[in-house]
Each structure stands twice: as C-alpha cells, then as structure tokens.
Motif scaffolding. Structure first.
Motif, PDB file in Angstrom:
ATOM      1  N   MET A   1      -0.589  19.828  -3.037  1.00 17.80           N
ATOM      2  CA  MET A   1      -1.562  19.064  -3.788  1.00 17.80           C
ATOM      3  C   MET A   1      -2.164  19.936  -4.885  1.00 17.80           C
ATOM      4  O   MET A   1      -2.502  21.094  -4.641  1.00 17.80           O
ATOM      5  CB  MET A   1      -2.662  18.581  -2.840  1.00 17.80           C
ATOM      6  CG  MET A   1      -3.526  17.515  -3.441  1.00 17.80           C
ATOM      7  SD  MET A   1      -4.419  16.637  -2.158  1.00 17.80           S
ATOM      8  CE  MET A   1      -6.067  17.061  -2.624  1.00 17.80           C
ATOM      9  N   LEU A   2      -2.290  19.386  -6.070  1.00 17.83           N
ATOM     10  CA  LEU A   2      -2.859  20.129  -7.198  1.00 17.83           C
ATOM     11  C   LEU A   2      -4.329  20.423  -6.969  1.00 17.83           C
ATOM     12  O   LEU A   2      -5.079  19.560  -6.525  1.00 17.83           O
ATOM     13  CB  LEU A   2      -2.748  19.317  -8.488  1.00 17.83           C
ATOM     14  CG  LEU A   2      -1.479  19.404  -9.308  1.00 17.83           C
ATOM     15  CD1 LEU A   2      -1.622  18.559 -10.569  1.00 17.83           C
ATOM     16  CD2 LEU A   2      -1.125  20.831  -9.655  1.00 17.83           C
ATOM     17  N   GLY A   3      -4.719  21.663  -7.291  1.00 20.63           N
ATOM     18  CA  GLY A   3      -6.128  22.009  -7.238  1.00 20.63           C
ATOM     19  C   GLY A   3      -6.888  21.326  -8.355  1.00 20.63           C
ATOM     20  O   GLY A   3      -6.301  20.851  -9.327  1.00 20.63           O
ATOM     21  N   LYS A   4      -8.198  21.273  -8.196  1.00 17.85           N
ATOM     22  CA  LYS A   4      -9.061  20.675  -9.208  1.00 17.85           C
ATOM     23  C   LYS A   4      -9.785  21.778  -9.966  1.00 17.85           C
ATOM     24  O   LYS A   4      -9.686  22.949  -9.618  1.00 17.85           O
ATOM     25  CB  LYS A   4     -10.054  19.719  -8.547  1.00 17.85           C
ATOM     26  CG  LYS A   4      -9.375  18.492  -7.939  1.00 17.85           C
ATOM     27  CD  LYS A   4     -10.412  17.508  -7.450  1.00 17.85           C
ATOM     28  CE  LYS A   4      -9.762  16.237  -6.945  1.00 17.85           C
ATOM     29  NZ  LYS A   4     -10.783  15.252  -6.533  1.00 17.85           N
ATOM     30  N   LEU A   5     -10.527  21.374 -10.992  1.00 18.17           N
ATOM     31  CA  LEU A   5     -11.229  22.345 -11.823  1.00 18.17           C
ATOM     32  C   LEU A   5     -12.727  22.083 -11.802  1.00 18.17           C
ATOM     33  O   LEU A   5     -13.155  20.931 -11.916  1.00 18.17           O
ATOM     34  CB  LEU A   5     -10.710  22.265 -13.255  1.00 18.17           C
ATOM     35  CG  LEU A   5      -9.217  22.577 -13.349  1.00 18.17           C
ATOM     36  CD1 LEU A   5      -8.452  21.297 -13.597  1.00 18.17           C
ATOM     37  CD2 LEU A   5      -8.944  23.562 -14.421  1.00 18.17           C
ATOM     38  N   ILE A   6     -13.492  23.161 -11.666  1.00 18.76           N
ATOM     39  CA  ILE A   6     -14.949  23.062 -11.651  1.00 18.76           C
ATOM     40  C   ILE A   6     -15.489  24.029 -12.697  1.00 18.76           C
ATOM     41  O   ILE A   6     -15.253  25.239 -12.621  1.00 18.76           O
ATOM     42  CB  ILE A   6     -15.510  23.373 -10.258  1.00 18.76           C
ATOM     43  CG1 ILE A   6     -14.880  22.413  -9.240  1.00 18.76           C
ATOM     44  CG2 ILE A   6     -17.030  23.244 -10.251  1.00 18.76           C
ATOM     45  CD1 ILE A   6     -14.732  22.963  -7.886  1.00 18.76           C
ATOM     46  N   ILE A   7     -16.176  23.469 -13.676  1.00 14.38           N
ATOM     47  CA  ILE A   7     -16.661  24.224 -14.832  1.00 14.38           C
ATOM     48  C   ILE A   7     -18.171  24.414 -14.720  1.00 14.38           C
ATOM     49  O   ILE A   7     -18.904  23.442 -14.566  1.00 14.38           O
ATOM     50  CB  ILE A   7     -16.348  23.452 -16.136  1.00 14.38           C
ATOM     51  CG1 ILE A   7     -14.848  23.164 -16.247  1.00 14.38           C
ATOM     52  CG2 ILE A   7     -16.881  24.194 -17.351  1.00 14.38           C
ATOM     53  CD1 ILE A   7     -14.518  21.989 -17.161  1.00 14.38           C
ATOM     54  N   PHE A   8     -18.604  25.670 -14.801  1.00 15.23           N
ATOM     55  CA  PHE A   8     -20.027  25.983 -14.825  1.00 15.23           C
ATOM     56  C   PHE A   8     -20.363  26.637 -16.153  1.00 15.23           C
ATOM     57  O   PHE A   8     -19.722  27.612 -16.545  1.00 15.23           O
ATOM     58  CB  PHE A   8     -20.395  26.960 -13.697  1.00 15.23           C
ATOM     59  CG  PHE A   8     -20.333  26.362 -12.329  1.00 15.23           C
ATOM     60  CD1 PHE A   8     -21.423  25.692 -11.788  1.00 15.23           C
ATOM     61  CD2 PHE A   8     -19.181  26.464 -11.562  1.00 15.23           C
ATOM     62  CE1 PHE A   8     -21.368  25.139 -10.522  1.00 15.23           C
ATOM     63  CE2 PHE A   8     -19.113  25.916 -10.292  1.00 15.23           C
ATOM     64  CZ  PHE A   8     -20.211  25.250  -9.765  1.00 15.23           C
ATOM     65  N   SER A   9     -21.379  26.104 -16.818  1.00 16.23           N
ATOM     66  CA  SER A   9     -21.872  26.693 -18.062  1.00 16.23           C
ATOM     67  C   SER A   9     -23.389  26.707 -18.012  1.00 16.23           C
ATOM     68  O   SER A   9     -23.998  25.895 -17.310  1.00 16.23           O
ATOM     69  CB  SER A   9     -21.411  25.902 -19.284  1.00 16.23           C
ATOM     70  OG  SER A   9     -20.021  25.981 -19.455  1.00 16.23           O
ATOM     71  N   ALA A  10     -23.980  27.628 -18.769  1.00 13.03           N
ATOM     72  CA  ALA A  10     -25.440  27.742 -18.799  1.00 13.03           C
ATOM     73  C   ALA A  10     -25.849  28.805 -19.786  1.00 13.03           C
ATOM     74  O   ALA A  10     -25.070  29.718 -20.084  1.00 13.03           O
ATOM     75  CB  ALA A  10     -25.964  28.130 -17.422  1.00 13.03           C
ATOM     76  N   PRO A  11     -27.076  28.732 -20.266  1.00 12.26           N
ATOM     77  CA  PRO A  11     -27.602  29.849 -21.042  1.00 12.26           C
ATOM     78  C   PRO A  11     -27.763  31.077 -20.142  1.00 12.26           C
ATOM     79  O   PRO A  11     -27.965  30.949 -18.930  1.00 12.26           O
ATOM     80  CB  PRO A  11     -28.980  29.355 -21.510  1.00 12.26           C
ATOM     81  CG  PRO A  11     -28.935  27.872 -21.371  1.00 12.26           C
ATOM     82  CD  PRO A  11     -27.998  27.596 -20.233  1.00 12.26           C
ATOM     83  N   SER A  12     -27.681  32.246 -20.721  1.00 12.44           N
ATOM     84  CA  SER A  12     -27.875  33.504 -19.991  1.00 12.44           C
ATOM     85  C   SER A  12     -29.248  33.497 -19.328  1.00 12.44           C
ATOM     86  O   SER A  12     -30.245  33.152 -19.956  1.00 12.44           O
ATOM     87  CB  SER A  12     -27.767  34.671 -20.970  1.00 12.44           C
ATOM     88  OG  SER A  12     -27.970  35.881 -20.298  1.00 12.44           O
TER      89      SER A  12
END
Length: 190
Positions: A1-12
C-alpha cells in the motif's frame, strides 16, 4: 500500500519541529518517516549522504532542476540550494512509509498542490506575533536583528495559513500535540 504524505509548515519559533519530533518518536504505529531532502551545501558534523540529506554540488543541483527532478526547491543563498526530490518521495511511499515534511511554507504549498488529497497539510501557528517574538528571544540563539528578520518573515508566512488543510494554533503545546495527532490519525485512516 502506498504511503501518504503529511506536510508541516510554520514560522520559525511556532513549535513545529517540537510537535513533529514528538509525533514521530512517540507514535511509531503511524509509520512516519522524514522526507530526505537534497542540498548543495556540504555535510556538517556526522551528517551522512542519503540519511540527513542527499549532498550534491551546486552544478549537480542545477542539473536536477533542469530535469524537473524536484517537487519543490529553493535557493537560500547564492549557490546554496535545498529541495525535495520527487523520486525519493515516491520510493518512500512505495515502501509503505508515510512521508513527513518539515518544510517552509511555500514548499509545503507546492507539495500539497502536487499530491492533492494524497497529502495532508498542517500549518502550526503561534498564538500571536508578540508571543512568537517572546519565544524567539527566550531561545537565545539569535541576535536582535535576526529575531526582527524572523518576525518579519513570520508575518509574511502567516498570510499563507489559509492555503493549508488545517491550522493548529500552538498556544498550549500539549493541546497542539493532541490536535495534530488526531488530524494525522484521521487522515491515515481514510
């Protein structure tokens, strides 16, 4: 099964890396693995090629750009590039890994655009600019000028928050961790 993607972004200074590291260390059942980025800078300390980064020369990086090999990339300084290789992400996904991106705002938006519903994008937001300034000052790792630069950049980055699937306000670290965990679990269960 293909893995999924989890994106985290934020200011420093928003607590993104603290939350991401906690999630990965405390919840191995989620099968989360960092995206291994590519850079044109030399390795530091004990960094190893293919582990922390794929290290290439600036010319090799530019060649990869011309081959459209990146999901996203940025030239941070003259000749100093960072980017996410499409083939590396796909390899990790094919191995069943859920790939985690701890990435700048624009890069996060680009990865989300590319993968659409296969990716979950989470923006970690400080409760206020004043609180962010306080956190950066308490860190004691930057000069006043560097903090001012980070605050200006943060104000700009905050304007992109609506482009993410979810915004988690980190005004209470334990609450923010619990919210992120629930978001990730729900996404992986879909």
């Amino acid at each position: 099964m293909l893995g999924k993607l989890i994106i985290f972004s934020a200011p420093s200074g928003s607590g993104k890396s603290t939350i991401v590291n906690w999630l990965m260390q405390e919840h191995p059942e989620l099968k989360l693995y960092f995206s291994v980025s590519c850079t044109s800078r030399p390795p530091r300390g004990d960094e190893r090629h293919g582990v922390e980064y794929f290290f290439v020369s600036p010319d090799e990086f530019r060649d990869l750009i011309s081959q459209n090999a990146f999901l996203e990339y940025e030239q941070v300084y003259e000749g100093r590039y960072y980017g996410t290789l499409t083939r590396q992400v796909e390899l990790q996904r094919q191995n069943g890994q859920n790939v985690v991106f701890d990435i700048d705002v624009k890069g996060g938006i680009n990865v989300k655009r590319h993968y659409g519903e296969q990716a979950l994008s989470i923006f970690i937001q400080p409760p206020s600019i004043d609180e962010l300034r306080r956190r950066l000052t308490l860190r004691a790792t930057d000069s006043k000028e560097q903090i001012a630069t980070r605050i200006d950049k943060a104000a700009y980055e905050l304007t992109f928050a609506p482009e993410f699937d979810h915004v988690v306000v980190n005004d209470d670290l334990e609450k923010a961790k619990a919210e992120v965990l629930q978001l990730v679990k729900s996404f992986l269960a879909e």
